[in-house]
Design an enzyme around this catalytic site. Structure first.
Site, PDB file in Angstrom:
ATOM      1  N   ASP A 119      -6.121   9.873   8.936  1.00 22.55           N
ATOM      2  CA  ASP A 119      -4.894   9.343   9.509  1.00 22.55           C
ATOM      3  C   ASP A 119      -4.580   9.888  10.880  1.00 22.55           C
ATOM      4  O   ASP A 119      -4.840  11.043  11.184  1.00 22.55           O
ATOM      5  CB  ASP A 119      -3.712   9.651   8.570  1.00 22.55           C
ATOM      6  CG  ASP A 119      -3.703   8.732   7.371  1.00 22.55           C
ATOM      7  OD1 ASP A 119      -3.654   7.509   7.591  1.00 22.55           O
ATOM      8  OD2 ASP A 119      -3.776   9.229   6.233  1.00 22.55           O
ATOM      9  N   GLU A 124       0.876  -1.171   0.000  1.00 26.61           N
ATOM     10  CA  GLU A 124       0.000   0.000   0.000  1.00 26.61           C
ATOM     11  C   GLU A 124       0.909   1.216   0.000  1.00 26.61           C
ATOM     12  O   GLU A 124       1.647   1.441   0.977  1.00 26.61           O
ATOM     13  CB  GLU A 124      -0.842  -0.004   1.269  1.00 26.61           C
ATOM     14  CG  GLU A 124      -2.323  -0.023   1.033  1.00 26.61           C
ATOM     15  CD  GLU A 124      -3.070   0.142   2.340  1.00 26.61           C
ATOM     16  OE1 GLU A 124      -3.155   1.283   2.808  1.00 26.61           O
ATOM     17  OE2 GLU A 124      -3.553  -0.860   2.869  1.00 26.61           O
ATOM     18  N   TYR A 164     -11.579  -3.288   2.323  1.00 29.57           N
ATOM     19  CA  TYR A 164     -10.638  -2.887   3.370  1.00 29.57           C
ATOM     20  C   TYR A 164     -11.466  -2.541   4.599  1.00 29.57           C
ATOM     21  O   TYR A 164     -12.174  -1.545   4.615  1.00 29.57           O
ATOM     22  CB  TYR A 164      -9.849  -1.684   2.866  1.00 29.57           C
ATOM     23  CG  TYR A 164      -8.710  -1.205   3.749  1.00 29.57           C
ATOM     24  CD1 TYR A 164      -8.917  -0.874   5.083  1.00 29.57           C
ATOM     25  CD2 TYR A 164      -7.436  -1.048   3.231  1.00 29.57           C
ATOM     26  CE1 TYR A 164      -7.884  -0.416   5.871  1.00 29.57           C
ATOM     27  CE2 TYR A 164      -6.392  -0.587   4.007  1.00 29.57           C
ATOM     28  CZ  TYR A 164      -6.624  -0.278   5.334  1.00 29.57           C
ATOM     29  OH  TYR A 164      -5.603   0.192   6.113  1.00 29.57           O
TER      30      TYR A 164
END
Lengths: 396, 266
Positions: free
Chosen positions: B60, B49, B174
């Protein structure tokens, strides 16, 4: 209204990590049911009257009108609302929504501190736990507002990432919301962000325009010819304009922050230097570079210092229904002083951008024309900063 | 066939889970990121990734935010990341997925981006802040260029949304194993096996689990219940710790090997 996916043409939408999709659906449903719920609406109306001090006056600025020698100028006095700005309208409405969703914890972002103070106030009133994200640089500049929020029982969390200002405070609030979404509501402070925030915020602010309509009809017996408001995220402008957008006889002007100059990094005029982009959940105009990285912005007024603008504004700009212009830091300081001297009203530096545009327009119009301008907030918070520029000649 | 789709088919036959390390491209610099990607592939990574640094990474946590800022401060852009992918592709056949935010892609032009990413040798794209609801044009562009679209599923995704997410993702889904942002954590979310089974059954796709997996032991336990294990912040933190030192590559390779071994031994 936007379409059911929160889109105004190409603008708006819901661009967030999957974690938040459920919370946005839940919020949309809660807002829809609140609109139908008479008990909710009654509680909100009562608090608006007894707590916020609504309706705020529509005031004829006679000395400014005389000085400029043209159109008759009215101020919608949101500066007289509790906590000193229109921000309380949205904060109170959203905190009531949080209560109706059974969420005991409120988070908010703030730049200069006005939305943070308004949210801390509403949270105190309703007995909600409140945490406010604020860039560490902004905290330094606005120490009094930090203490004010703490007095109101909120915890102010410094944001040290990125540029340490409003944009980064929003990033951090979104991260917190994603982690604590089950018991937390995020009170976003403007008509930006992922759908349904732009609609919810506009609906809670639209009381400004609804009051202004009946007030101008009572005072003048007719609708205004021109309406003017400053535009940061754009909530005070939409709060005033939205009620009148269907009236073909009225012109609208949104005033952005022209800063020092219209060159990258020196201003926050999205319609002068921005391009199509997606920031913090919504497609809109964004000040960014050719690689899609978000650009630095500057304004004398922290409340207008943001790299994007509410998606409905982007739509109103493209359709031409609202004209957007900008006022420089210098013009704003002049307007700030003129209004103080002639009307005995210290305007917020944000609102002073709108006054700067009134000063350009009013003299061009005949004295039978009517201008309504939104005095979105009071300037007490800006006095210390203004003193530095005016007394010591420091550059904004 | 697309490398990522083929990877999950092969792993299924071998009854193995995929080791999917995440690194931020350009941290400490692009040349070193390329060396690290190749080293991780040699250590046993099944899918790399490759994170595109962005100024406002709302998905994040602090470790990856700071890595992004370090990369941006050296002038790394999406265009340069694509060139970097092409250089990795000259050295390795490892499947590679770009992990990005939407705005750089939007400004690059969605179609041009899909064309250039495919030409560089990327195999899939995950856009953190682009849910499938507003992604029609994007999905079409990826499909036309043979790129796999990967979308996120979360613990808060409803039974109604999961099939939609599965349909939009053509190789795997995911799964964000916990609420919040990327970062390491001490304990894995409880009930992970049940949540992954729910996502797999409603999405109808293999499931890779990410967000918060930081040790070989955690990776092994996740590999027992999911088709893929993503490790991000722990690797990015290691890279930051050893940046500029000669042992950097060896440290990353050895950590990658321990993760890969743990995942393969499940």
């Amino acid at each position: 209204m936007p379409d059911e996916r929160g889109r105004y043409g190409a603008f708006g939408g819901r661009y967030v990590p999957e974690t938040l999709m459920f919370a946005l659906d839940q919020l949309e449903a809660a807002h829809k049911s609140a609109l139908q719920d008479t008990a909710f609406q009654q509680e909100l109306a009562l608090l608006q009257r007894q707590y916020v001090g609504r309706p705020t006056p529509l005031y004829f600025a006679g000395r400014l009108t005389e000085h400029l020698g043209g159109a008759r100028i009215y101020f919608k006095r949101e500066d007289l609302a509790h906590t000193g700005a229109h921000k309380i309208n949205n904060a109170l409405g959203q905190c009531l929504l949080a209560k109706s969703m059974g969420k005991p914890r409120i988070i908010a972002e703030t730049g200069a501190g006005q939305h943070g103070v308004a949210t801390a106030t509403a949270a105190a009133l309703l007995g909600l736990e409140c945490e406010v994200y604020m860039g560490s640089e902004d905290m330094e500049r606005q120490r009094l507002n930090v203490f004010r929020m703490e007095l109101l029982g909120a915890r102010v969390i410094p944001v040290v990432s990125g540029s340490k200002t409003l944009k980064d405070a929003i990033n951090e609030a979104l991260r917190d919301w994603a982690a604590n979404v089950e018991r937390t509501h995020y009170v976003l402070g403007t008509v930006h962000g992922p759908h349904p925030f732009p609609v919810i915020c506009r609906e809670f602010q639209s009381i400004i325009g609804k009051e202004a309509r009946s007030q101008i009809l009572e005072l003048e017996g007719r609708l205004p010819d021109l309406m003017i408001a400053c535009v940061g995220g754009g909530s005070n402008a939409l709060g005033l304009f939205n009620e009148f957008l269907q009236e073909d006889s009225i012109d609208f002007i949104g005033v952005e922050a022209g800063g020092k100059a219209i060159t990258p990094g020196m201003h926050a005029a999205r319609f002068a230097g921005g391009t199509l982009g997606m920031l913090q959940g919504a497609m809109s105009y964004v000040l960014q570079d050719e690689n899609g990285l978000i650009g630095k912005t500057h304004s004398i007024s922290a409340g207008l210092d943001y790299a994007s603008v509410g998606p409905q504004h982007a739509w109103l700009y493209e359709s031409g229904r609202v004209a957007y212009t900008h006022a420089s830091d210098r013009e704003t300081l002049d307007a700030f002083q003129l209004c103080s001297r002639l009307e005995g009203i210290l305007p917020a530096l944000e609102s002073a951008h709108a006054i700067a545009e009134v000063m350009k327009r009013a003299p061009e119009l005949s004295c039978d024309k009517l201008i309504v301008m939104n005095m979105s907030g009071r300037g007490d918070k800006d006095v210390e900063q203004a003193a530095r520029f005016i007394l010591t000649g420091e550059e904004p | 066939m697309n490398r990522i789709i083929r990877l999950f088919q092969e792993l299924k036959e071998r009854q193995e889970s995929a080791f999917i390390p995440f690194i931020t491209s350009g941290d400490p610099d692009l040349a070193m990121s390329e060396d690290i990607a190749v080293a991780l592939a040699e250590a046993g990574a099944d899918l790399i990734e490759y994170g595109v640094p962005f100024s406002d990474p709302i998905g994040d946590g602090v470790v990856i935010q700071e890595a992004s800022l370090r990369a941006l401060s050296q002038g790394v852009t999406l265009r340069k990341v694509l060139a970097s992918v092409a250089r990795i592709r000259e050295r390795s056949d490892v499947p590679l997925m770009l992990f990005t935010y939407f705005n750089p892609v939007l400004v690059y032009g969605v179609e041009a981006f899909a064309r250039d990413a495919a030409a560089a040798g990327a195999d899939g794209i995950l856009c953190v802040d682009l849910p499938p609801d507003d992604a029609e044009e994007y999905r079409k562009a990826l499909r036309e260029n043979g790129l796999s679209a990967v979308f996120l599923a979360a613990p808060t995704s409803t039974d109604e949304r999961l099939p939609f997410i599965g349909e939009a993702s053509d190789s795997f889904v995911y799964y964000i194993s916990r609420l919040g942002v990327t970062g390491e954590q001490q304990a894995l979310s409880e009930g992970l096996a049940e949540s992954v089974a729910r996502v797999r059954s409603l999405c109808g796709r293999p499931v890779a689990v990410g967000f918060g997996i930081s040790t070989p032991e955690q990776a092994r336990r996740v590999a027992e219940v999911a088709e893929g294990v993503v490790v991000g912040s722990a690797i990015v933190r290691l890279i930051a710790e050893y940046a500029g030192r000669p042992e950097l590559l060896q440290e990353v390779r050895s950590f990658g090997k321990r993760l890969a071994d743990a995942i393969k031994e499940r």
